[in-house]
Enzyme design. Structure first.
Site, PDB file in Angstrom:
ATOM      1  N   HIS A 199      31.338  38.521  40.692  1.00 39.03           N
ATOM      2  CA  HIS A 199      31.586  37.943  42.159  1.00 39.03           C
ATOM      3  C   HIS A 199      31.570  39.141  42.970  1.00 39.03           C
ATOM      4  O   HIS A 199      30.961  39.011  44.228  1.00 39.03           O
ATOM      5  CB  HIS A 199      32.872  37.350  42.158  1.00 39.03           C
ATOM      6  CG  HIS A 199      33.528  36.837  43.555  1.00 39.03           C
ATOM      7  ND1 HIS A 199      32.904  35.772  43.932  1.00 39.03           N
ATOM      8  CD2 HIS A 199      34.497  37.439  44.380  1.00 39.03           C
ATOM      9  CE1 HIS A 199      33.523  35.822  45.351  1.00 39.03           C
ATOM     10  NE2 HIS A 199      34.205  36.476  45.539  1.00 39.03           N
ATOM     11  N   ASP A 246      31.492  36.413  49.017  1.00 42.94           N
ATOM     12  CA  ASP A 246      32.722  36.071  49.254  1.00 42.94           C
ATOM     13  C   ASP A 246      32.877  35.558  50.633  1.00 42.94           C
ATOM     14  O   ASP A 246      32.155  34.903  51.179  1.00 42.94           O
ATOM     15  CB  ASP A 246      33.891  37.014  48.995  1.00 42.94           C
ATOM     16  CG  ASP A 246      35.209  36.565  48.801  1.00 42.94           C
ATOM     17  OD1 ASP A 246      35.553  36.181  47.646  1.00 42.94           O
ATOM     18  OD2 ASP A 246      36.080  36.649  49.846  1.00 42.94           O
ATOM     19  N   TYR A 292      42.247  33.273  55.852  1.00 40.26           N
ATOM     20  CA  TYR A 292      42.334  31.940  55.124  1.00 40.26           C
ATOM     21  C   TYR A 292      43.114  30.872  56.164  1.00 40.26           C
ATOM     22  O   TYR A 292      42.539  29.755  56.045  1.00 40.26           O
ATOM     23  CB  TYR A 292      42.995  32.015  53.795  1.00 40.26           C
ATOM     24  CG  TYR A 292      42.222  32.944  52.800  1.00 40.26           C
ATOM     25  CD1 TYR A 292      41.588  32.029  51.743  1.00 40.26           C
ATOM     26  CD2 TYR A 292      42.253  34.224  52.704  1.00 40.26           C
ATOM     27  CE1 TYR A 292      40.878  32.698  50.866  1.00 40.26           C
ATOM     28  CE2 TYR A 292      41.492  34.652  51.650  1.00 40.26           C
ATOM     29  CZ  TYR A 292      40.900  34.061  50.753  1.00 40.26           C
ATOM     30  OH  TYR A 292      40.292  34.919  49.749  1.00 40.26           O
TER      31      TYR A 292
END
Length: 406
Positions: free
Chosen positions: A384, A192, A331
């Site tokens: 994930h 990630d 982000y």
């Protein structure tokens, strides 16, 4: 003896490795958390029979019932307290990290980076298998000294008060951290955001970095990544494996990464996940379709990969440290780095492909993305959050991936 100036003293203090105070949140905070969970104002259920509208009411209500009654945060605290936790200041920010040295000689120093919506809880299951491989069916020659930092704004690390802590900055900070711990040669691993940061370390290529391992490889060529993002049909000439990867990442861009767009554009608007524990939990559960499906099965009584406690340990840590928004800003800080595109890694690279990852990375693109590809393997299970879900397989992959660099 040379007298030390005040400036030198403060610099030495900033560079110091300090023990982290005991992880122990007051009972009142846990009581308040349960009160808020019980007081949740619920909407009606979704109008479809699947998860196409988001996290389903039955799943989040099952989570809330368990969270408010049977879940015990103190068990997670005990796990964290059993490990050596430290703080050090890098570029004006306190960085928290777990540091466990192996008892085996010639252990290889390794820094492992978590992602979003994660924390150091993702890595707790792999610490002993990697530092103490002989107790887990491995060889002493595969041992690691392991460093697991909390990313800036996450968990027990400091929350940046100014802009500038983008993934490349974090990557540089990790090299500072490893050198500060006395490691002149080390390797790095991540999934990630951890994969992005680890690969940027591989782009920066400090002389101390021997190689990297990723379980979310940035392998999409720029033109392919751009086409997938735009929603265009698959480019001509793709192999069968490449077409599957293209269609998978196109689905992620179109229907699976709404949270990334929201946090990338307007993270400060997300007051709801800082104010409501159930709001935070729902936001965290909605990361990717396959992870959500697994978590939904777990809260429906199933047993696989993550447990209910695993899921709530991570959410509760974020809630208690009030880091939902400071973590979201990563982000916003990310300017110009594709989540999944080729970044220009120049160091030896190991790749592990777990079948329920966001996309199945084809070997052909991995060979193009990593000119020094030293390991590529497809695993039979895992998704994930591979270190969290499949710690045995994951640990075996990390050992195999770095074996040639020892």
């Amino acid at each position: 003896m040379t007298q030390t100036t005040g400036t030198q003293r403060s610099s030495e203090q900033a560079d110091a490795i300090r023990p982290f105070q005991k992880v122990n949140f007051p009972d009142e905070e846990l009581t308040e958390l349960r009160r808020r969970v019980k007081a949740t104002k619920w909407p009606e259920r979704e109008t479809v029979a699947d998860a196409s509208q988001g996290v389903q009411l039955a799943t989040i209500q099952a989570l809330a019932r368990y969270w408010a009654t049977d879940y015990d945060w103190r068990k997670c605290e005990a796990k964290l307290q059993s490990l050596p936790n430290f703080l050090t200041e890098i570029d004006g920010l306190d960085i928290h990290f777990i540091h466990v040295r192996s008892k085996h000689e010639n252990a290889l120093p390794l820094i492992v980076t978590h992602g979003w919506p994660g924390s150091i809880t993702e890595q707790l299951k792999i610490i002993d298998p990697l530092t103490n491989p002989t107790a887990h069916g491995g060889n002493a020659s595969d041992a690691f000294h392991i460093v697991v930092p909390s990313m800036p704004g996450y968990g027990f690390s400091g929350r940046p008060a100014t802009t500038g802590w983008d993934p490349a900055h974090v990557a540089r900070a990790w090299t500072v951290l490893m050198k500060r711990l006395g490691y002149n040669k080390f390797v790095a691993q991540g999934g990630d955001w951890g994969a992005v940061i680890t690969e940027l370390m591989g782009v920066q290529a400090p002389p101390e970095l021997l190689g990297i391992h990723t379980n979310m490889p940035g392998i999409f060529p720029a033109e392919v990544d751009k086409a997938a993002f735009s929603g265009a049909p698959a480019p001509s000439g793709l192999s069968a494996d490449e077409k599957v990867a293209y269609e998978s990442v196109q689905f992620v861009y179109q229907k699976g990464i709404a949270y990334g767009y929201q946090m990338g554009l307007r993270p400060q608007t997300l007051y709801g996940i800082a104010d409501s524990p159930v709001g935070l939990a729902a936001y965290f559960l909605d990361h990717d379709a396959r992870s959500y499906e697994m978590i939904a099965r777990v809260f429906a009584g199933g047993s696989e990969g993550l447990t209910r406690d695993d899921v709530l340990d991570n959410i509760t840590l974020t809630w208690l440290t009030n880091t939902a928004l400071s973590g979201a800003r990563l982000y916003w800080e990310n300017k110009g780095y594709s989540f999944f595109g080729v970044r220009g890694v120049v160091v030896p690279t190991a790749v592990s492909v777990f079948p329920d990852e966001l996309y199945p990375a084809p070997r052909s693109w991995a060979e193009r993305a990593y000119p020094k590809l030293i390991h590529f393997n497809k695993l039979p299970k895992g998704g994930h959050f591979a270190a969290w879900e499949q710690p045995k397989l994951f640990s075996e992959e990390v050992r195999a991936g770095f074996r040639s660099l020892r």
